[in-house]
Design an enzyme around this catalytic site. Structure first.
Site, PDB file in Angstrom:
ATOM      1  N   GLY A  12       0.724  -1.210  -0.083  1.00 36.05           N
ATOM      2  CA  GLY A  12      -0.083   0.079  -0.028  1.00 36.05           C
ATOM      3  C   GLY A  12       0.915   1.324  -0.016  1.00 36.05           C
ATOM      4  O   GLY A  12       0.519   2.216   0.401  1.00 36.05           O
ATOM      5  N   THR A  13       1.991   1.275  -0.520  1.00 35.54           N
ATOM      6  CA  THR A  13       2.582   2.457  -0.751  1.00 35.54           C
ATOM      7  C   THR A  13       2.033   3.642  -1.752  1.00 35.54           C
ATOM      8  O   THR A  13       1.993   4.735  -1.307  1.00 35.54           O
ATOM      9  CB  THR A  13       4.007   2.325  -1.016  1.00 35.54           C
ATOM     10  OG1 THR A  13       4.161   1.500  -2.377  1.00 35.54           O
ATOM     11  CG2 THR A  13       4.966   1.563   0.010  1.00 35.54           C
ATOM     12  N   ASN A  14       1.554   2.821  -2.462  1.00 33.48           N
ATOM     13  CA  ASN A  14       0.754   3.955  -3.413  1.00 33.48           C
ATOM     14  C   ASN A  14      -0.269   4.428  -2.837  1.00 33.48           C
ATOM     15  O   ASN A  14      -0.740   5.562  -2.965  1.00 33.48           O
ATOM     16  CB  ASN A  14       0.395   3.261  -4.725  1.00 33.48           C
ATOM     17  CG  ASN A  14       1.568   3.241  -5.886  1.00 33.48           C
ATOM     18  OD1 ASN A  14       1.984   4.162  -6.311  1.00 33.48           O
ATOM     19  ND2 ASN A  14       2.306   1.917  -6.147  1.00 33.48           N
ATOM     20  N   MET A  81      -3.321  -6.901  -7.524  1.00 35.80           N
ATOM     21  CA  MET A  81      -2.793  -8.243  -8.411  1.00 35.80           C
ATOM     22  C   MET A  81      -4.023  -9.083  -8.814  1.00 35.80           C
ATOM     23  O   MET A  81      -3.964 -10.152  -8.484  1.00 35.80           O
ATOM     24  CB  MET A  81      -1.907  -8.814  -7.518  1.00 35.80           C
ATOM     25  CG  MET A  81      -0.612  -7.935  -7.093  1.00 35.80           C
ATOM     26  SD  MET A  81       0.260  -7.013  -8.194  1.00 35.80           S
ATOM     27  CE  MET A  81       1.288  -6.237  -7.325  1.00 35.80           C
ATOM     28  N   LEU A  84      -8.951  -7.420 -14.079  1.00 35.87           N
ATOM     29  CA  LEU A  84     -10.633  -7.179 -13.858  1.00 35.87           C
ATOM     30  C   LEU A  84     -11.491  -7.516 -14.933  1.00 35.87           C
ATOM     31  O   LEU A  84     -10.895  -7.249 -16.139  1.00 35.87           O
ATOM     32  CB  LEU A  84     -10.863  -5.649 -13.569  1.00 35.87           C
ATOM     33  CG  LEU A  84      -9.938  -4.991 -12.054  1.00 35.87           C
ATOM     34  CD1 LEU A  84      -9.976  -3.759 -12.302  1.00 35.87           C
ATOM     35  CD2 LEU A  84     -10.780  -5.530 -11.244  1.00 35.87           C
ATOM     36  N   ASN A  96      -4.874   2.438 -13.483  1.00 34.94           N
ATOM     37  CA  ASN A  96      -3.938   1.365 -12.638  1.00 34.94           C
ATOM     38  C   ASN A  96      -2.422   2.116 -12.847  1.00 34.94           C
ATOM     39  O   ASN A  96      -2.167   2.920 -13.769  1.00 34.94           O
ATOM     40  CB  ASN A  96      -3.968   0.299 -13.645  1.00 34.94           C
ATOM     41  CG  ASN A  96      -2.963  -0.970 -13.187  1.00 34.94           C
ATOM     42  OD1 ASN A  96      -3.046  -1.150 -11.912  1.00 34.94           O
ATOM     43  ND2 ASN A  96      -2.076  -1.447 -13.892  1.00 34.94           N
ATOM     44  N   HIS A  98       1.611   0.604 -13.059  1.00 37.27           N
ATOM     45  CA  HIS A  98       2.431  -0.228 -13.409  1.00 37.27           C
ATOM     46  C   HIS A  98       3.646   0.013 -13.413  1.00 37.27           C
ATOM     47  O   HIS A  98       4.061   1.066 -13.963  1.00 37.27           O
ATOM     48  CB  HIS A  98       1.869  -0.732 -15.194  1.00 37.27           C
ATOM     49  CG  HIS A  98       2.810  -2.091 -15.267  1.00 37.27           C
ATOM     50  ND1 HIS A  98       2.380  -3.165 -14.891  1.00 37.27           N
ATOM     51  CD2 HIS A  98       3.692  -2.089 -15.907  1.00 37.27           C
ATOM     52  CE1 HIS A  98       3.202  -4.164 -15.229  1.00 37.27           C
ATOM     53  NE2 HIS A  98       4.017  -3.318 -15.994  1.00 37.27           N
TER      54      HIS A  98
END
Ligand code: GAR
Length: 186
Positions: A12-14, A81, A84, A96, A98
């Site tokens: 969860g750093t983003n 990860m 969808l 998203n 990447h």
């Protein structure tokens, strides 16, 4: 204020970068819910620390209901990860992050540390990160922002991942959300 739902699977750093930028006022958005498809993801602890409604849910239909119940206008896949389905994608506006410069090192099997292992194996001297809209393909949606990062001679997959997160991901993901909040992207 843009209502953002964040999908996570890991550290969860983003997610943290989005929360911090919302709180500082750098982006005109609010994280209204966080959904993880892994119940032990540290990202859920980060959400808890900020009193953000959080859910551990793997079923896509249930995830969609949660996002709809929070009336989100943007879904951010931030280290999510799982691919969808077209049904899900039809329901929401989704972006998203990447960890490479798409179209390099993307698509099926390229996620997390695998991406950086592949970049080192290929010997690229520049890598980076990409924020893109999510469409029915895997990492094929329209590119919003990219940022390049230098690969160093003594990099390991872990050191490269960290540099890409610090120098690229945490810069371009909040920036892309702010572009959407400001109506700069149609
Ligand atoms: C990030 O490097 C993100 O770009 C990547 O997973 C990591 C999640 O870190 N995402 C993908 O590989 C998606 N294909 P985080 O949980 O600390 O944000």
């Amino acid at each position: 204020m843009l209502r953002v739902g964040v999908l996570v699977s890991g550290g969860g750093t983003n997610l943290q970068a989005i929360i911090d930028n919302c709180q500082s006022g750098a982006i005109d958005a609010e994280v209204v819910c966080v959904v993880s498809n892994k119940k032990n993801a540290y990202a859920l602890t980060r959400a808890e620390k900020h009193n953000i409604p959080r859910y551990a849910e793997r079923q896509e239909e249930e995830i969609a209901k949660i996002l709809q119940s929070h009336n989100v206008s943007l879904v951010v896949a931030a280290g999510f990860m799982s691919v969808l389905s077209p049904d899900f994608i039809d329901k929401f506006r989704i972006i998203n992050i990447h960890p490479s410069l798409i179209p390099s090192f993307c698509g099926i099997g390229y996620y997390g540390l695998n991406v950086h292992k592949a970049a080192l194996l290929r010997g690229v001297k520049i890598t980076g990160a990409t924020v893109h809209f999510v469409d029915a393909g895997c990492d094929t949606g329209e590119i919003i922002l990219q940022k390049a990062v230098e690969v160093l001679a003594d990099d390991t997959p872990e050191s490269l991942q960290l540099r890409v997160m610090e120098q690229a991901e945490r810069v371009i993901l909040p920036k892309a959300i702010q572009m959407i909040a400001k109506g700069e992207l149609r």
